[in-house]
Design an enzyme around this catalytic site. Sequence first.
Site, PDB file in Angstrom:
ATOM      1  N   ARG A  49      -7.793   1.994  -7.943  1.00  0.00           N
ATOM      2  CA  ARG A  49      -5.993   1.840  -7.189  1.00  0.00           C
ATOM      3  C   ARG A  49      -6.521   3.658  -6.644  1.00  0.00           C
ATOM      4  O   ARG A  49      -7.135   4.194  -6.783  1.00  0.00           O
ATOM      5  CB  ARG A  49      -5.594   2.031  -8.934  1.00  0.00           C
ATOM      6  CG  ARG A  49      -6.067   3.134  -9.914  1.00  0.00           C
ATOM      7  CD  ARG A  49      -4.767   2.775 -10.835  1.00  0.00           C
ATOM      8  NE  ARG A  49      -3.925   4.146 -10.304  1.00  0.00           N
ATOM      9  CZ  ARG A  49      -3.992   5.483 -10.149  1.00  0.00           C
ATOM     10  NH1 ARG A  49      -5.248   5.857 -10.270  1.00  0.00           N
ATOM     11  NH2 ARG A  49      -3.595   6.378  -9.952  1.00  0.00           N
ATOM     12  N   GLY A  50      -4.869   3.720  -6.771  1.00  0.00           N
ATOM     13  CA  GLY A  50      -4.784   5.140  -5.922  1.00  0.00           C
ATOM     14  C   GLY A  50      -4.782   5.192  -4.396  1.00  0.00           C
ATOM     15  O   GLY A  50      -5.982   4.341  -3.751  1.00  0.00           O
ATOM     16  N   ARG A  86      -3.810  -4.928  -0.240  1.00  0.00           N
ATOM     17  CA  ARG A  86      -2.926  -4.062  -0.908  1.00  0.00           C
ATOM     18  C   ARG A  86      -1.722  -3.537   0.104  1.00  0.00           C
ATOM     19  O   ARG A  86      -2.007  -2.677   0.881  1.00  0.00           O
ATOM     20  CB  ARG A  86      -3.096  -2.640  -1.768  1.00  0.00           C
ATOM     21  CG  ARG A  86      -1.564  -1.996  -2.609  1.00  0.00           C
ATOM     22  CD  ARG A  86      -3.141  -1.685  -4.275  1.00  0.00           C
ATOM     23  NE  ARG A  86      -1.742  -1.787  -4.989  1.00  0.00           N
ATOM     24  CZ  ARG A  86      -1.355  -0.585  -5.996  1.00  0.00           C
ATOM     25  NH1 ARG A  86      -2.452   0.409  -5.912  1.00  0.00           N
ATOM     26  NH2 ARG A  86      -0.526  -0.499  -6.685  1.00  0.00           N
ATOM     27  N   GLN A 187      -0.212   4.363 -15.918  1.00  0.00           N
ATOM     28  CA  GLN A 187      -1.344   5.393 -15.601  1.00  0.00           C
ATOM     29  C   GLN A 187      -1.368   6.841 -16.220  1.00  0.00           C
ATOM     30  O   GLN A 187      -2.675   7.700 -15.659  1.00  0.00           O
ATOM     31  CB  GLN A 187      -1.230   5.489 -13.568  1.00  0.00           C
ATOM     32  CG  GLN A 187      -1.463   3.548 -13.122  1.00  0.00           C
ATOM     33  CD  GLN A 187       0.182   2.798 -13.255  1.00  0.00           C
ATOM     34  OE1 GLN A 187       0.491   2.736 -13.750  1.00  0.00           O
ATOM     35  NE2 GLN A 187      -0.242   1.875 -11.762  1.00  0.00           N
ATOM     36  N   ASP A 228       1.921   6.669  -1.730  1.00  0.00           N
ATOM     37  CA  ASP A 228       1.376   5.398  -0.634  1.00  0.00           C
ATOM     38  C   ASP A 228       1.985   5.262   0.095  1.00  0.00           C
ATOM     39  O   ASP A 228       0.555   4.729   1.384  1.00  0.00           O
ATOM     40  CB  ASP A 228       1.586   4.381  -1.601  1.00  0.00           C
ATOM     41  CG  ASP A 228       0.908   4.518  -3.168  1.00  0.00           C
ATOM     42  OD1 ASP A 228       1.876   4.902  -3.851  1.00  0.00           O
ATOM     43  OD2 ASP A 228       0.093   3.530  -3.117  1.00  0.00           O
ATOM     44  N   ASN A 238       6.076   5.056  -3.174  1.00  0.00           N
ATOM     45  CA  ASN A 238       5.117   6.147  -4.334  1.00  0.00           C
ATOM     46  C   ASN A 238       5.721   4.570  -5.906  1.00  0.00           C
ATOM     47  O   ASN A 238       6.899   4.652  -5.658  1.00  0.00           O
ATOM     48  CB  ASN A 238       5.064   7.557  -5.028  1.00  0.00           C
ATOM     49  CG  ASN A 238       4.545   7.894  -5.354  1.00  0.00           C
ATOM     50  OD1 ASN A 238       3.110   7.306  -5.125  1.00  0.00           O
ATOM     51  ND2 ASN A 238       4.470   7.516  -6.610  1.00  0.00           N
ATOM     52  N   LYS A 239       4.630   5.191  -6.943  1.00  0.00           N
ATOM     53  CA  LYS A 239       5.052   4.211  -7.819  1.00  0.00           C
ATOM     54  C   LYS A 239       6.079   3.846  -8.536  1.00  0.00           C
ATOM     55  O   LYS A 239       7.119   5.331  -8.095  1.00  0.00           O
ATOM     56  CB  LYS A 239       3.952   5.347  -8.885  1.00  0.00           C
ATOM     57  CG  LYS A 239       4.074   4.110 -10.035  1.00  0.00           C
ATOM     58  CD  LYS A 239       3.500   3.006 -10.386  1.00  0.00           C
ATOM     59  CE  LYS A 239       1.996   2.200  -9.402  1.00  0.00           C
ATOM     60  NZ  LYS A 239       2.241   1.081  -8.924  1.00  0.00           N
TER      61      LYS A 239
HETATM   62  O1  MRU Z   1      -0.144   2.016  -8.131  1.00  0.00           O
HETATM   63  P1  MRU Z   1      -1.152   2.907  -8.038  1.00  0.00           P
HETATM   64  O2  MRU Z   1      -2.128   3.253  -9.410  1.00  0.00           O
HETATM   65  O3  MRU Z   1      -2.289   2.606  -7.147  1.00  0.00           O
HETATM   66  O4  MRU Z   1      -0.034   3.727  -7.822  1.00  0.00           O
HETATM   67  C1  MRU Z   1      -0.671   4.913  -7.202  1.00  0.00           C
HETATM   68  C2  MRU Z   1       0.149   6.018  -6.816  1.00  0.00           C
HETATM   69  O5  MRU Z   1       1.174   5.606  -6.507  1.00  0.00           O
HETATM   70  C3  MRU Z   1      -0.059   7.426  -6.302  1.00  0.00           C
HETATM   71  O6  MRU Z   1       0.671   8.575  -5.966  1.00  0.00           O
HETATM   72  C4  MRU Z   1      -0.487   7.295  -5.183  1.00  0.00           C
HETATM   73  O7  MRU Z   1      -1.323   6.027  -4.578  1.00  0.00           O
HETATM   74  C5  MRU Z   1      -1.606   8.366  -5.100  1.00  0.00           C
HETATM   75  S1  MRU Z   1      -2.675   8.433  -5.522  1.00  0.00           S
HETATM   76  C6  MRU Z   1      -3.663  10.243  -4.075  1.00  0.00           C
END
Ligand code: MRU
Length: 340
Positions: A49-50, A86, A187, A228, A238-239
């Site tokens: 992830r990320g 994704r 997370q 993202d 973003n998340k």
């Molecule tokens: O669903 P995730 O855990 O991949 O979400 C991650 C985020 O929202 C992060 O802020 C983003 O991917 C940047 S990670 C450097």
Amino acid sequence: MQTLRTTSLQVRDNQLWILDQQALPQQKNWLPAHSVAALVDHIHALRVRGAPLIGLSASLLLALLAESGMPQHELAEALETLRAARPTAVNLMNNLDRMKQALAQAQFVTALSCEALRLVEEDKKLCDSIATAGSALVTPGSQILTHCNTGGLATAGVGTALGVIAHAYRQGKVKNVWVDETRPLLQGGRLTAWELGELGVPYQLITDSMAASLMARKQVDAIWAGADRIAANGDVANKIGTYSLAVLAHYHDIPFYVAAPHTTLDAHCPNGDAIPIEQRAASEVTGVAGSFGSVQWAPTDAQVYNPAFDVTPTALISAWVLDTGVVTPERVKAGVFQPR
Ligand code: MRU
């Protein structure tokens, strides 16, 4: 391919391995990601992830498959399957665009492996540049709130927003970090808490709904989040939960910063409305599961809305800290999403 190791990716014996981010921090399991199907499954399950890490893992796998003898037309299909793994994080698409160019070359095996390794090395440098540029915006004695996980686990380097925080801490400017647990997949509670602990940065874990009262009590000096996807007008996906923090920050007059590499920019996406938002399984909201076990608390037939991301409009963002420099709201209002 040469042996390679980042916080959460490994290439050894010409195979890709991932650190299972669903099992952390209780278990540190390295899992094989030797096929497209395996990696797509890891991405869906958020074991990988990320935004940056997803793009790098897909690029490395493609290069390794080429080295193992997969023909060009199959690699092209594999690339498209990985691209769809994704929908929101644009780093995956941006990285795979570069891999596609390498795949078109006559010496595509060498080209793919050089490009994948270049992307990893670049990501490390991007993180360092973001950390340096971002820490200049951190005021001494800061209490910083962060959401989700944007550290070394999510990138090949020191991370984005978390890289800024860690760098500013080493400069003596960070008093405390408030870590949003980040429902539904935790997370923050599982990964950011663990990373900050490993780095020796003082933090306190909170549930997402505690942020407002902390801001009202003047316990938050700045918010740092990752991204993202950043649309051409500066809107940021973003998340889920990031947007509510930005609204709260605006009300309480607290700066809200976004840290991301340029690989998170999507110049073809005009604004946040055009960013596809991944919807995820109801089970993530009706209960919780991880290496600690699983539990369901909601009725089995509960109806659920579970978007993985939200969009923070450009008007709520104090600055976008990229590896290429800091983009200010004034620049964005003038229609130029470029560092000053
Ligand atoms: O669903 P995730 O855990 O991949 O979400 C991650 C985020 O929202 C992060 O802020 C983003 O991917 C940047 S990670 C450097």
